[in-house]
Scaffold this motif. Structure first.
Motif, PDB file in Angstrom:
ATOM      1  N   GLN A 128     -13.466  16.220   5.830  1.00  0.00           N
ATOM      2  CA  GLN A 128     -12.107  15.724   6.050  1.00  0.00           C
ATOM      3  C   GLN A 128     -12.050  14.206   5.949  1.00  0.00           C
ATOM      4  O   GLN A 128     -11.144  13.653   5.331  1.00  0.00           O
ATOM      5  N   TRP A 129     -13.031  13.514   6.547  1.00  0.00           N
ATOM      6  CA  TRP A 129     -13.038  12.053   6.485  1.00  0.00           C
ATOM      7  C   TRP A 129     -13.131  11.557   5.051  1.00  0.00           C
ATOM      8  O   TRP A 129     -12.400  10.654   4.650  1.00  0.00           O
ATOM      9  N   ALA A 130     -14.041  12.130   4.270  1.00  0.00           N
ATOM     10  CA  ALA A 130     -14.214  11.683   2.879  1.00  0.00           C
ATOM     11  C   ALA A 130     -12.942  11.953   2.073  1.00  0.00           C
ATOM     12  O   ALA A 130     -12.471  11.082   1.336  1.00  0.00           O
ATOM     13  N   ASN A 131     -12.391  13.139   2.218  1.00  0.00           N
ATOM     14  CA  ASN A 131     -11.185  13.488   1.455  1.00  0.00           C
ATOM     15  C   ASN A 131      -9.967  12.696   1.908  1.00  0.00           C
ATOM     16  O   ASN A 131      -9.187  12.217   1.073  1.00  0.00           O
ATOM     17  N   ASP A 132      -9.787  12.555   3.224  1.00  0.00           N
ATOM     18  CA  ASP A 132      -8.631  11.803   3.727  1.00  0.00           C
ATOM     19  C   ASP A 132      -8.698  10.342   3.297  1.00  0.00           C
ATOM     20  O   ASP A 132      -7.693   9.767   2.875  1.00  0.00           O
ATOM     21  N   TYR A 133      -9.873   9.746   3.418  1.00  0.00           N
ATOM     22  CA  TYR A 133     -10.013   8.339   3.038  1.00  0.00           C
ATOM     23  C   TYR A 133      -9.701   8.155   1.559  1.00  0.00           C
ATOM     24  O   TYR A 133      -8.968   7.240   1.178  1.00  0.00           O
ATOM     25  N   THR A 134     -10.253   9.034   0.732  1.00  0.00           N
ATOM     26  CA  THR A 134     -10.054   8.925  -0.718  1.00  0.00           C
ATOM     27  C   THR A 134      -8.586   9.115  -1.091  1.00  0.00           C
ATOM     28  O   THR A 134      -8.015   8.303  -1.831  1.00  0.00           O
ATOM     29  N   ALA A 135      -7.979  10.176  -0.596  1.00  0.00           N
ATOM     30  CA  ALA A 135      -6.576  10.453  -0.930  1.00  0.00           C
ATOM     31  C   ALA A 135      -5.659   9.346  -0.428  1.00  0.00           C
ATOM     32  O   ALA A 135      -4.748   8.901  -1.150  1.00  0.00           O
ATOM     33  N   THR A 136      -5.901   8.864   0.777  1.00  0.00           N
ATOM     34  CA  THR A 136      -5.054   7.812   1.332  1.00  0.00           C
ATOM     35  C   THR A 136      -5.267   6.501   0.585  1.00  0.00           C
ATOM     36  O   THR A 136      -4.317   5.756   0.347  1.00  0.00           O
ATOM     37  N   TYR A 137      -6.519   6.214   0.189  1.00  0.00           N
ATOM     38  CA  TYR A 137      -6.772   5.013  -0.592  1.00  0.00           C
ATOM     39  C   TYR A 137      -5.975   5.058  -1.899  1.00  0.00           C
ATOM     40  O   TYR A 137      -5.346   4.068  -2.283  1.00  0.00           O
ATOM     41  N   VAL A 138      -6.005   6.187  -2.569  1.00  0.00           N
ATOM     42  CA  VAL A 138      -5.270   6.324  -3.832  1.00  0.00           C
ATOM     43  C   VAL A 138      -3.779   6.079  -3.594  1.00  0.00           C
ATOM     44  O   VAL A 138      -3.126   5.355  -4.368  1.00  0.00           O
ATOM     45  N   ASP A 139      -3.225   6.649  -2.521  1.00  0.00           N
ATOM     46  CA  ASP A 139      -1.807   6.452  -2.212  1.00  0.00           C
ATOM     47  C   ASP A 139      -1.497   4.983  -1.908  1.00  0.00           C
ATOM     48  O   ASP A 139      -0.528   4.423  -2.428  1.00  0.00           O
ATOM     49  N   VAL A 140      -2.322   4.359  -1.076  1.00  0.00           N
ATOM     50  CA  VAL A 140      -2.099   2.954  -0.707  1.00  0.00           C
ATOM     51  C   VAL A 140      -2.211   2.062  -1.934  1.00  0.00           C
ATOM     52  O   VAL A 140      -1.369   1.187  -2.171  1.00  0.00           O
ATOM     53  N   ARG A 141      -3.226   2.295  -2.736  1.00  0.00           N
ATOM     54  CA  ARG A 141      -3.446   1.471  -3.937  1.00  0.00           C
ATOM     55  C   ARG A 141      -2.302   1.661  -4.937  1.00  0.00           C
ATOM     56  O   ARG A 141      -1.836   0.696  -5.548  1.00  0.00           O
ATOM     57  N   ARG A 142      -1.855   2.897  -5.112  1.00  0.00           N
ATOM     58  CA  ARG A 142      -0.742   3.170  -6.025  1.00  0.00           C
ATOM     59  C   ARG A 142       0.510   2.448  -5.550  1.00  0.00           C
ATOM     60  O   ARG A 142       1.222   1.822  -6.340  1.00  0.00           O
ATOM     61  N   ASP A 143       0.778   2.491  -4.249  1.00  0.00           N
ATOM     62  CA  ASP A 143       1.947   1.789  -3.700  1.00  0.00           C
ATOM     63  C   ASP A 143       1.840   0.279  -3.922  1.00  0.00           C
ATOM     64  O   ASP A 143       2.836  -0.378  -4.242  1.00  0.00           O
ATOM     65  N   GLN A 144       0.625  -0.273  -3.784  1.00  0.00           N
ATOM     66  CA  GLN A 144       0.426  -1.701  -4.038  1.00  0.00           C
ATOM     67  C   GLN A 144       0.714  -2.038  -5.499  1.00  0.00           C
ATOM     68  O   GLN A 144       1.383  -3.029  -5.793  1.00  0.00           O
ATOM     69  N   ILE A 145       0.204  -1.231  -6.400  1.00  0.00           N
ATOM     70  CA  ILE A 145       0.393  -1.490  -7.836  1.00  0.00           C
ATOM     71  C   ILE A 145       1.867  -1.349  -8.208  1.00  0.00           C
ATOM     72  O   ILE A 145       2.408  -2.176  -8.952  1.00  0.00           O
ATOM     73  N   ILE A 146       2.538  -0.341  -7.660  1.00  0.00           N
ATOM     74  CA  ILE A 146       3.979  -0.166  -7.934  1.00  0.00           C
ATOM     75  C   ILE A 146       4.750  -1.380  -7.415  1.00  0.00           C
ATOM     76  O   ILE A 146       5.646  -1.895  -8.086  1.00  0.00           O
ATOM     77  N   GLY A 147       4.404  -1.850  -6.228  1.00  0.00           N
ATOM     78  CA  GLY A 147       5.063  -3.040  -5.681  1.00  0.00           C
ATOM     79  C   GLY A 147       4.857  -4.252  -6.567  1.00  0.00           C
ATOM     80  O   GLY A 147       5.795  -5.020  -6.814  1.00  0.00           O
ATOM     81  N   LEU A 148       3.630  -4.436  -7.069  1.00  0.00           N
ATOM     82  CA  LEU A 148       3.361  -5.559  -7.974  1.00  0.00           C
ATOM     83  C   LEU A 148       4.141  -5.430  -9.278  1.00  0.00           C
ATOM     84  O   LEU A 148       4.686  -6.412  -9.790  1.00  0.00           O
ATOM     85  N   LEU A 149       4.211  -4.237  -9.817  1.00  0.00           N
ATOM     86  CA  LEU A 149       4.958  -4.024 -11.062  1.00  0.00           C
ATOM     87  C   LEU A 149       6.453  -4.260 -10.848  1.00  0.00           C
ATOM     88  O   LEU A 149       7.120  -4.868 -11.701  1.00  0.00           O
ATOM     89  N   GLN A 150       6.984  -3.814  -9.708  1.00  0.00           N
ATOM     90  CA  GLN A 150       8.394  -4.041  -9.418  1.00  0.00           C
ATOM     91  C   GLN A 150       8.683  -5.538  -9.248  1.00  0.00           C
ATOM     92  O   GLN A 150       9.701  -6.030  -9.735  1.00  0.00           O
ATOM     93  N   GLN A 151       7.779  -6.229  -8.589  1.00  0.00           N
ATOM     94  CA  GLN A 151       7.944  -7.670  -8.409  1.00  0.00           C
ATOM     95  C   GLN A 151       7.916  -8.388  -9.769  1.00  0.00           C
ATOM     96  O   GLN A 151       8.723  -9.271 -10.029  1.00  0.00           O
ATOM     97  N   THR A 152       6.995  -7.976 -10.624  1.00  0.00           N
ATOM     98  CA  THR A 152       6.903  -8.571 -11.969  1.00  0.00           C
ATOM     99  C   THR A 152       8.174  -8.290 -12.759  1.00  0.00           C
ATOM    100  O   THR A 152       8.699  -9.174 -13.445  1.00  0.00           O
ATOM    101  N   LEU A 153       8.678  -7.063 -12.668  1.00  0.00           N
ATOM    102  CA  LEU A 153       9.920  -6.687 -13.374  1.00  0.00           C
ATOM    103  C   LEU A 153      11.086  -7.532 -12.865  1.00  0.00           C
ATOM    104  O   LEU A 153      11.885  -8.029 -13.670  1.00  0.00           O
ATOM    105  N   GLU A 154      11.171  -7.727 -11.564  1.00  0.00           N
ATOM    106  CA  GLU A 154      12.245  -8.548 -11.007  1.00  0.00           C
ATOM    107  C   GLU A 154      12.121 -10.003 -11.472  1.00  0.00           C
ATOM    108  O   GLU A 154      13.128 -10.641 -11.778  1.00  0.00           O
ATOM    109  N   ASP A 155      10.879 -10.491 -11.537  1.00  0.00           N
ATOM    110  CA  ASP A 155      10.671 -11.862 -12.006  1.00  0.00           C
ATOM    111  C   ASP A 155      11.080 -12.018 -13.454  1.00  0.00           C
ATOM    112  O   ASP A 155      11.701 -13.024 -13.841  1.00  0.00           O
ATOM    113  N   VAL A 156      10.756 -11.030 -14.287  1.00  0.00           N
ATOM    114  CA  VAL A 156      11.113 -11.084 -15.713  1.00  0.00           C
ATOM    115  C   VAL A 156      12.616 -10.979 -15.886  1.00  0.00           C
ATOM    116  O   VAL A 156      13.221 -11.694 -16.688  1.00  0.00           O
TER     117      VAL A 156
END
Length: 161
Positions: free
Chosen positions: A130-158
């Motif tokens: 559970q620890w290995a799977n939860d950490y991995t899945a949550t990392y993917v979600d957190v990282r995806r949210d970070q990348i989406i936020g960066l892309l949205q910020q870049t789009l707003e800047d452009v």
């Protein structure tokens, strides 16, 4: 009159075997005691189960959109950076907030591959998994949210220019 035989200064194999034959019960008892102690210590040790999740680090979609080079391989440095990011405090804090607990994991990589391993150990195999799977899945979600936020910020800047 003959000279006495020369005195031996080196021990030969026969000498060692003679000592072993004379002390065979001590040698045998020592071996049995060592084996018994090893067996007892092994049986008394707590079992530790290990679960491992594997992530494949890929080039960001934005890189492939810009360069028209789909399937670009990532460098060793990018894999190492991603692994360090996975093990960083901000990511661990975000995972802790998301899950409500902090899984105890280690993050490792394999040289010359895009693979990152998340490993958890515990006395209970289900908890380790559970620890290995939860950490991995949550990392993917957190990282995806970070990348989406960066892309949205870049789009707003452009769009703002």
């Amino acid at each position: 009159m003959s000279a006495p035989p020369p005195e031996r200064s080196e021990l030969e194999l026969r000498d060692y075997l003679r000592v072993l034959r004379r002390r065979k019960w001590w040698v045998l008892a020592s071996m049995v005691i060592c084996l018994a102690i090893t067996g007892i210590v092994t049986l008394l040790q707590a079992r530790v189960y290990e679960a491992e999740a594997t992530l494949v680090v890929e080039a960001p979609i934005s890189d492939s959109v810009i360069s028209d080079d789909v399937g670009t391989a990532v460098s060793e440095a990018e894999v190492q950076t991603e692994a360090q990011l996975m093990a960083s405090r901000p990511i661990a804090r975000a995972i802790n907030e998301e899950l409500g607990y902090a899984p105890k994991v280690t993050v490792t990589t394999e040289k010359d591959t895009p693979l990152v391993y998340i490993t958890a150990q515990d006395g209970d195999p289900a908890t380790a998994r559970q620890w290995a799977n939860d950490y991995t899945a949550t990392y993917v979600d957190v990282r995806r949210d970070q990348i989406i936020g960066l892309l949205q910020q870049t789009l707003e800047d452009v769009e703002g220019e």
